[in-house]
Design an enzyme around this catalytic site. Structure first.
Site, PDB file in Angstrom:
ATOM      1  CG  HIS A 188      27.118  21.782  54.756  1.00  0.00           C
ATOM      2  ND1 HIS A 188      27.078  22.867  53.911  1.00  0.00           N
ATOM      3  CD2 HIS A 188      27.129  20.687  53.964  1.00  0.00           C
ATOM      4  CE1 HIS A 188      27.055  22.445  52.659  1.00  0.00           C
ATOM      5  NE2 HIS A 188      27.077  21.118  52.670  1.00  0.00           N
ATOM      6  CB  CYS A 189      27.428  27.092  57.230  1.00  0.00           C
ATOM      7  SG  CYS A 189      25.687  26.626  57.303  1.00  0.00           S
ATOM      8  CG  LEU A 190      31.011  29.182  59.054  1.00  0.00           C
ATOM      9  CD1 LEU A 190      31.604  29.871  60.276  1.00  0.00           C
ATOM     10  CD2 LEU A 190      30.515  30.218  58.070  1.00  0.00           C
TER      11      LEU A 190
END
Length: 420
Positions: A261-263
């Site tokens: 999800h983050c990058l």
């Protein structure tokens, strides 16, 4: 004195570890999730999150202070509620429908003096401008004043055995000083250190800074890797040499792309907000996205070229991919570049097999046969591709028996190995 009641909305990679830690800290916890199958698994002691072993989940259930549920009625009388729901992108636009749904559903159970905390990654202003009106409308109460509202960005790193929830510093914020004190006091019971900031907007931006920093620097190294290949320079050795500098440098390493999800997603929230509010482009983020999205195609092309050098074409080739998750030692398949690589190779006509010990069967891409890492599978493959470098893979076995290895993670060594 009664035990405080905590409601955690979302029982995935973020919410479940939080719920377990809260039980261990002495709170009564209701874990809400819209996925009834997930709730049934949790209630039976079956953990699908690698960071939460079954025995830890079992102890929480056995204590009588953890109850997974799909019913918001079970939130009645809560003292603290933490929202840990997904915030995906839809056609490049933030999709906050899960946050909105959580706000609407928990709102009727908001009561004077309670505390609501958002942990989902989002753009600055979400807590104040989106979540607060939903809670106020459903409850008839106001924040600040009647109830307390704050934001604390999640910093869960699946599979990281060193930095866990309890020893990772926790950024905390509130709508006013009283809310901040309540949010800070709650997390102090769970983690070793909290980091208070002045507003929810600052806390929301903090998370985006952290992940944008990683996205941009990974893109820098990935583009440098592609160029270094054409310049015939060993970028891995250059990075290792640069890493010896004791100041002013932080190593990032190339790979087949970025996932989770983050990058791939979080920096886009910041870019979207900048364009929406200021009418300007965040050029670093957009360039980094372009570079990292290009990596799976670059990997597929390199594999095709490598096969050609060994006298094979990618069409009809039998390829063995090591790892399909987006990061090592987890089964997290969210936006995994390994899946993109597999699909590109399939589109070129390859017979793609994969070794993936962590992901669940329903997460595996269609047409990809999951196999064990054996001498027979390695020897039968026209190429072995290291995509996700799980620690329990026998890389020496691969190097001994493979005809050709394309290694995107610098884990193999030998004459048949070509590195990204």
């Amino acid at each position: 004195m009664s035990v405080e009641k905590l409601v955690v909305i979302g029982q995935g990679y973020v919410g479940l570890p939080l719920a377990m830690r809260a039980v261990e800290a002495g709170l009564d916890v209701v874990g809400l999730d819209v996925d009834s199958d997930r709730v049934k698994r949790l209630a039976s002691g079956d953990s699908f999150v690698e960071d939460i072993p079954a025995d830890r989940l079992g102890r929480a259930l056995g204590s009588g202070r953890y109850r997974p549920s799909t019913a918001y009625a079970d939130a009645e009388g809560f003292d603290i509620c933490v929202i840990t729901v997904p915030t995906p992108l839809r056609d490049g636009t933030p999709d906050l429908s899960f946050v909105e749904q959580a706000g609407v559903n928990i709102g009727p159970y908001v009561r004077p003096g309670c505390t609501v905390i958002l942990e989902s990654t989002t753009y600055p202003g979400t807590t104040e401008e989106l979540l607060r009106p939903l809670l106020e409308s459903a409850s008839g109460l106001h924040s600040p004043g009647d109830f307390h509202l704050g934001y604390s960005p999640e910093r869960i790193d699946p599979g990281n055995r060193t930095w866990r929830l309890e020893n990772t510093p926790k950024v905390v914020s509130g709508m006013d000083a009283v809310a901040l004190a309540r949010v800070d006091g709650f997390y102090r019971r769970l983690v070793e250190r909290t980091v208070p900031v002045d507003s929810t907007r600052v806390a929301e931006l903090t998370k985006l800074i952290e992940n944008t920093f990683r996205q941009v620097n990974i893109a820098l190294i990935n583009e440098l890797t592609m160029l270094s290949h054409h310049l015939d320079i060993d970028v891995w050795q250059a990075i290792e040499a640069a890493e010896t500098k004791p100041f002013g440098f932080m190593p990032f390493r190339p790979g087949p792309g970025v996932g989770g999800h983050c990058l791939p997603i979080d920096p886009c929230y910041l870019s979207w907000q900048v364009k929406r509010r200021l009418g300007r482009q965040f050029r670093f983020i957009e360039l980094a996205n372009d570079v990292n999205h290009e990596m799976p195609e670059h990997v597929a092309q390199r594999i095709m070229n490598g096969l050609n050098r060994t006298g094979h074409t990618v069409s009809g080739a039998r390829l063995l991919l090591l790892g399909l998750a987006y990061k090592k030692n987890t089964g997290d398949m969210r936006d995994s570049p390994a899946v993109d690589v597999a699909r590109r190779l399939q589109a070129l006509g390859a017979d793609v097999r994969a070794v993936e010990p962590y992901a669940e069967p329903h997460q595996i891409p269609g047409g990809v046969l999951v196999v064990e890492l054996t001498e027979r599978e390695i020897s039968a493959a026209d190429a072995v591709v290291v995509v996700t470098d799980h620690d329990d893979f026998d890389y020496d076995l691969v190097a001994r028996h493979a005809r050709y290895v394309f290694d995107t993670r610098n884990r193999c060594a030998g004459e048949v190995v070509e590195r990204l």
